[in-house]
Design an enzyme around this catalytic site. Structure first.
Site, PDB file in Angstrom:
ATOM      1  N   PRO A 156     143.088  16.964 115.708  1.00 45.00           N
ATOM      2  CA  PRO A 156     143.475  18.361 115.980  1.00 45.00           C
ATOM      3  C   PRO A 156     143.394  19.235 114.736  1.00 45.00           C
ATOM      4  CG  PRO A 156     145.034  16.835 116.982  1.00 45.00           C
ATOM      5  CD  PRO A 156     144.137  16.008 116.112  1.00 45.00           C
TER       6      PRO A 156
ATOM      7  N   ASP B 105     163.240  12.541 109.052  1.00 45.16           N
ATOM      8  CA  ASP B 105     164.450  12.813 109.828  1.00 45.16           C
ATOM      9  C   ASP B 105     164.184  13.960 110.802  1.00 45.16           C
ATOM     10  OD1 ASP B 105     164.419  15.108 108.284  1.00 45.16           O
ATOM     11  OD2 ASP B 105     166.181  14.573 107.086  1.00 45.16           O
TER      12      ASP B 105
ATOM     13  N   HIS C  37     145.121   9.549 111.078  1.00 44.02           N
ATOM     14  CA  HIS C  37     143.709   9.921 110.959  1.00 44.02           C
ATOM     15  C   HIS C  37     142.778   8.766 111.299  1.00 44.02           C
ATOM     16  CE1 HIS C  37     143.485  14.038 109.064  1.00 44.02           C
ATOM     17  NE2 HIS C  37     144.790  13.812 109.074  1.00 44.02           N
ATOM     18  N   ASP C  38     143.214   7.550 111.044  1.00 45.18           N
ATOM     19  CA  ASP C  38     142.366   6.408 111.373  1.00 45.18           C
ATOM     20  C   ASP C  38     142.382   6.116 112.864  1.00 45.18           C
ATOM     21  OD1 ASP C  38     140.621   4.241 110.620  1.00 45.18           O
ATOM     22  OD2 ASP C  38     142.282   2.885 111.023  1.00 45.18           O
TER      23      ASP C  38
ATOM     24  N   ASP D 208     140.704   1.022 112.981  1.00 44.63           N
ATOM     25  CA  ASP D 208     139.747   0.063 112.424  1.00 44.63           C
ATOM     26  C   ASP D 208     139.388   0.320 110.965  1.00 44.63           C
ATOM     27  OD1 ASP D 208     138.260   2.362 112.620  1.00 44.63           O
ATOM     28  OD2 ASP D 208     136.840   1.594 114.110  1.00 44.63           O
TER      29      ASP D 208
ATOM     30  N   SER E 136     157.958  16.328 109.079  1.00 46.33           N
ATOM     31  CA  SER E 136     159.175  16.436 108.271  1.00 46.33           C
ATOM     32  C   SER E 136     158.908  16.102 106.811  1.00 46.33           C
ATOM     33  CB  SER E 136     160.255  15.503 108.831  1.00 46.33           C
ATOM     34  OG  SER E 136     161.414  15.527 108.042  1.00 46.33           O
TER      35      SER E 136
ATOM     36  N   VAL F  61     140.792   8.646 115.614  1.00 44.25           N
ATOM     37  CA  VAL F  61     139.327   8.696 115.631  1.00 44.25           C
ATOM     38  C   VAL F  61     138.777   7.345 116.091  1.00 44.25           C
ATOM     39  CG1 VAL F  61     137.236   9.112 114.278  1.00 44.25           C
ATOM     40  CG2 VAL F  61     139.316  10.418 113.808  1.00 44.25           C
TER      41      VAL F  61
ATOM     42  N   ASP G 203     159.727  20.906 105.448  1.00 51.18           N
ATOM     43  CA  ASP G 203     161.174  20.707 105.380  1.00 51.18           C
ATOM     44  C   ASP G 203     161.616  20.898 103.935  1.00 51.18           C
ATOM     45  OD1 ASP G 203     163.771  19.811 105.351  1.00 51.18           O
ATOM     46  OD2 ASP G 203     163.354  17.839 106.189  1.00 51.18           O
TER      47      ASP G 203
ATOM     48  N   THR H 106     165.187  18.188 103.163  1.00 50.72           N
ATOM     49  CA  THR H 106     164.982  16.743 102.952  1.00 50.72           C
ATOM     50  C   THR H 106     163.471  16.475 103.020  1.00 50.72           C
ATOM     51  OG1 THR H 106     165.341  16.362 105.330  1.00 50.72           O
ATOM     52  CG2 THR H 106     167.228  16.061 103.867  1.00 50.72           C
TER      53      THR H 106
END
EC number: 1.11.1.7
Length: 328
Positions: free
Chosen positions: A168, A256, A71-72, A79, A199, A75, A248, A251
């Site tokens: 997105p 994985d 997310h950093d 920073d 995962s 965009v 998942d 696991t």
């Protein structure tokens, strides 16, 4: 009579070279391995220790560090703009609907405080984002990524207005997602690998009920769809309730290749999961990652490295925040 060469010609030539060298080597600088080797030699060790300690107290922090990196960096820049809270004229990116479900920001302060105690005003919040993601992946039994460079600096503002465009949406098409990653220099193979971070992720019911109600998406495995309806029993879930399903089930806290095995069996949570497994641009990579966990880890490491180096602020750009929540 021959004219003697001017004695200072050679000196002038070297002076010119020195000026050129200075011209090309002053500016914004670059990321490098072990950037804090002199200014804060134990910086990376401190971050690793804090990530481990927090993981054993609050296991989901490791997942948060990985999500923070995405997310950093997607965009605008890696920073730490994501970490800024709404204050002093800044509107936090955390207010965006794209940040729904993100948590554990308060524990970034725990890491930063440990660094400030050892090396005041030295280690950037942006490097904390990158290195905590690297170390969090290890705690999630994912690959140990060696090539994470440092030297990032922190933004002096946020980009709330750009988040909705650049991150997105859960309903976005595969083409849109591939385009987003391509725009920051990440190829299709690495993008497929980065999506494997799902995962250890989960999807809130508000983002998947459209595949269950009023009718079940025919691309979903029927038995899996019934499981999802049990997890999300209403078409209008309360967004404030913690109703979700994990990507998942076998696991859920391990980075994985189970994600790829699941989507090939039509057990993905989002539409993009089904597209990833069936689209000719990505299906070969999905099949290979599903059958070879080492290959997935190799490409995941490469993708994380590329992501972590997206348009960083360096040199005299930005600042080193004392508190990651606020600009200085």
């Amino acid at each position: 009579m021959a004219i003697a060469k001017k004695p200072f010609c050679l000196l002038a030539f070297f002076c010119l070279l020195l000026q050129l060298f200075s011209t090309f080597h002053t500016g914004n600088g670059e990321l490098e391995m072990n950037y804090y080797r002199e200014s804060c030699p134990k910086a990376e060790e401190i971050i690793r220790q804090q990530v481990e300690t927090l993981y054993y107290k609050h296991g989901n922090t490791a997942v948060s560090w990985l999500r923070n990196l995405f997310h950093d960096c997607v965009v605008k820049s890696c920073d730490a703009s994501l970490l800024l809270e709404t204050a002093r004229g800044v509107e936090s990116e955390q207010k965006s609907t794209r940040s729904f479900g993100m948590r554990n920001f308060k524990y970034v302060k725990t890491i930063k405080d440990a660094l400030e105690k050892a090396c005041p005003n030295t280690v950037s919040c942006a490097d904390i984002v990158a290195l905590s993601a690297r170390d969090g992946i290890v705690m999630l039994k994912g690959p140990k990524i060696e090539m994470i460079k440092t030297g990032r600096r922190d933004s002096r503002g946020s980009y709330l207005g750009d988040v909705e465009t650049l991150i997105p949406n859960h309903n976005d098409s595969l083409s849109s997602v591939l385009s987003t990653f391509n725009s920051i220099g990440i190829d299709v193979e690495a993008t497929v690998a980065l999506l494997g971070a799902h995962s250890v992720g989960r999807v809130h019911c508000v983002n998947l009920v459209h595949r269950l109600y009023p009718t079940i998406d025919p691309t979903l495995d029927p038995s899996y769809a019934l499981y999802l309806k049990n997890r999300c029993p209403t078409p209008n879930p309360d967004p404030n309730a913690v109703l979700y399903s994990r990507n998942d089930r076998e696991t859920p806290m391990v980075v994985d290749n189970m994600y790829y095995k699941n989507i090939m069996a039509h057990k993905g949570l989002l539409v993009i999961d089904d597209e990833l497994a069936s689209d000719p641009r990505t299906a070969p990579f999905v099949a290979k990652m599903a059958s070879d966990n080492s290959y997935f880890h190799e490409q995941f490491s490469r993708g994380v490295t590329l992501l972590s180096e997206t348009n960083p602020l360096t040199g005299d750009q930005g600042e080193i925040r004392k508190d990651c929540r606020y600009v200085n």
